[in-house]
Design an enzyme around this catalytic site. Structure first.
Site, PDB file in Angstrom:
ATOM      1  CG  ASN A  65     -54.045  74.733 -51.587  1.00  0.00           C
ATOM      2  OD1 ASN A  65     -54.032  74.575 -52.895  1.00  0.00           O
ATOM      3  ND2 ASN A  65     -53.468  73.663 -50.921  1.00  0.00           N
TER       4      ASN A  65
ATOM      5  CE  LYS B 228     -55.565  71.143 -49.988  1.00  0.00           C
ATOM      6  NZ  LYS B 228     -55.452  70.155 -48.827  1.00  0.00           N
TER       7      LYS B 228
ATOM      8  CG  HIS C  83     -49.640  71.448 -49.920  1.00  0.00           C
ATOM      9  ND1 HIS C  83     -49.966  70.077 -49.557  1.00  0.00           N
ATOM     10  CD2 HIS C  83     -50.591  72.143 -49.457  1.00  0.00           C
ATOM     11  CE1 HIS C  83     -51.260  70.091 -48.987  1.00  0.00           C
ATOM     12  NE2 HIS C  83     -51.541  71.516 -48.596  1.00  0.00           N
TER      13      HIS C  83
ATOM     14  CD  GLU D 202     -53.159  67.999 -50.268  1.00  0.00           C
ATOM     15  OE1 GLU D 202     -53.352  68.640 -51.458  1.00  0.00           O
ATOM     16  OE2 GLU D 202     -53.807  67.975 -49.476  1.00  0.00           O
TER      17      GLU D 202
ATOM     18  CD  GLU E 219     -50.766  73.246 -44.997  1.00  0.00           C
ATOM     19  OE1 GLU E 219     -51.937  74.148 -44.977  1.00  0.00           O
ATOM     20  OE2 GLU E 219     -50.373  72.768 -45.933  1.00  0.00           O
TER      21      GLU E 219
ATOM     22  N   GLY F  48     -57.057  68.195 -44.434  1.00  0.00           N
ATOM     23  CA  GLY F  48     -58.259  67.383 -45.044  1.00  0.00           C
ATOM     24  C   GLY F  48     -58.775  66.372 -44.086  1.00  0.00           C
TER      25      GLY F  48
ATOM     26  CB  SER G 216     -58.761  70.565 -40.279  1.00  0.00           C
ATOM     27  OG  SER G 216     -58.581  69.262 -40.905  1.00  0.00           O
TER      28      SER G 216
HETATM   29  P1  PGA Z   1     -57.423  71.652 -45.432  1.00  0.00           P
HETATM   30  O1  PGA Z   1     -56.108  71.810 -46.359  1.00  0.00           O
HETATM   31  O2  PGA Z   1     -57.980  73.079 -44.850  1.00  0.00           O
HETATM   32  O3  PGA Z   1     -58.509  71.139 -46.261  1.00  0.00           O
HETATM   33  O4  PGA Z   1     -57.142  70.689 -44.057  1.00  0.00           O
HETATM   34  C1  PGA Z   1     -54.996  72.650 -45.783  1.00  0.00           C
HETATM   35  C2  PGA Z   1     -54.073  72.754 -46.914  1.00  0.00           C
HETATM   36  O5  PGA Z   1     -53.739  71.663 -47.398  1.00  0.00           O
HETATM   37  O6  PGA Z   1     -53.248  73.544 -47.007  1.00  0.00           O
END
Ligand code: PGA
Length: 248
Positions: free
Chosen positions: A4, A6, A94, A96, A164, A170, A210
């Protein structure tokens, strides 16, 4: 393994990223692992052309979608538009988007339906936030999101579910592989309850938050974790390739 990207990489950078990724993988890797990259909307067409021209066995993913097929929805992109671009997977719900853009279980449900109706695979994201985990409500929250997102057994045999935990995204603070394994098992149980054993066993469950080349093996060792949704580490073709080749 879904990368992803983003809101990173313009279309020129995205072309380079997918090319570099493909140089680092060989046919045996694709035999063992399905690889998908999800660039920003502006890079989808460019990445699609590179994938098709070079016959890369890499799937194209999108990061969001609107639930209506067309209409007066300024700024939105529909499922038929994505399907026409060769998109095979669409990330839905997601965290976010849930946190910053008002995504709800109801919109997740509608988007999931739109993706399925167009013949693509939704990657439905669920996960508790830190407060919910600390209150001991993680399982309840996640099960609730799975049930609401896939309400009325919506295409339950054709979805991918990504667990997640919000606090792990992140942050460099991944979930414990054991906890991710337990949560994935619970999600599978929920799907068994909503549909049947075949559907539950056939559903791919991803962990996200992460993930990196150093910890992927521990997650993949968990019986109910089938793959990963990777953010930050997918931006570096070396590290994403190492994640895809976790079994080496
Ligand atoms: P990250 O993001 O690996 O940077 O923690 C995962 C995601 O948001 O799908």
């Amino acid at each position: 393994m879904v990368g992803n990207w983003k809101m990173n990489a313009n279309h020129l950078e995205a072309i380079q990223m997918v090319q570099k990724l493909s140089y680092r993988l060989d046919p045996g890797d694709y035999d063992r692992v399905d690889v998908v990259v999800a660039p920003a909307f502006t890079a989808l067409r460019s990445v699609q052309i590179v994938i098709e021209q070079d016959h890369m066995p890499i799937g194209l993913g999108a990061q969001d979608v609107h639930w209506e097929p067309e209409g007066a929805y300024t700024g939105e992109v529909s499922a038929p538009m994505l399907a026409k671009l060769g998109v095979g997977h669409v990330i839905v719900g997601h965290s976010e988007r849930r946190q910053m853009f008002g995504e709800t279980d109801e919109t997740v449900n509608r988007k999931t339906r739109a993706v399925l109706d167009t013949g693509m695979v939704p990657v439905v994201c669920v996960g508790e936030n830190l407060g919910e985990r600390e209150e001991g409500r993680a399982e309840e929250v996640v099960i609730g999101q799975v049930r609401a997102g896939l309400n009325r057994n919506l295409g339950i045999g054709s979805v991918v579910v990504a667990y997640e935990p919000v606090w792990a995204i992140g942050t460099g603070r991944n979930a414990l592989p054991d906890d991710a394994g337990v949560m994935a098992e619970m999600i599978r149980e929920t799907m068994r309850d909503m549909a049947d054993t075949d559907v539950a066993e056939g559903t791919r469950l991803l962990y996200g938050g992460s993930v990196n080349a150093g910890n992927i093996k521990d997650f993949m060792a968990k019986r109910h974790v089938d793959g990963a949704l990777v953010g930050g580490a997918s931006l570096d073709p070396d590290s994403f390739a190492a994640i895809v080749r976790y079994f080496r």
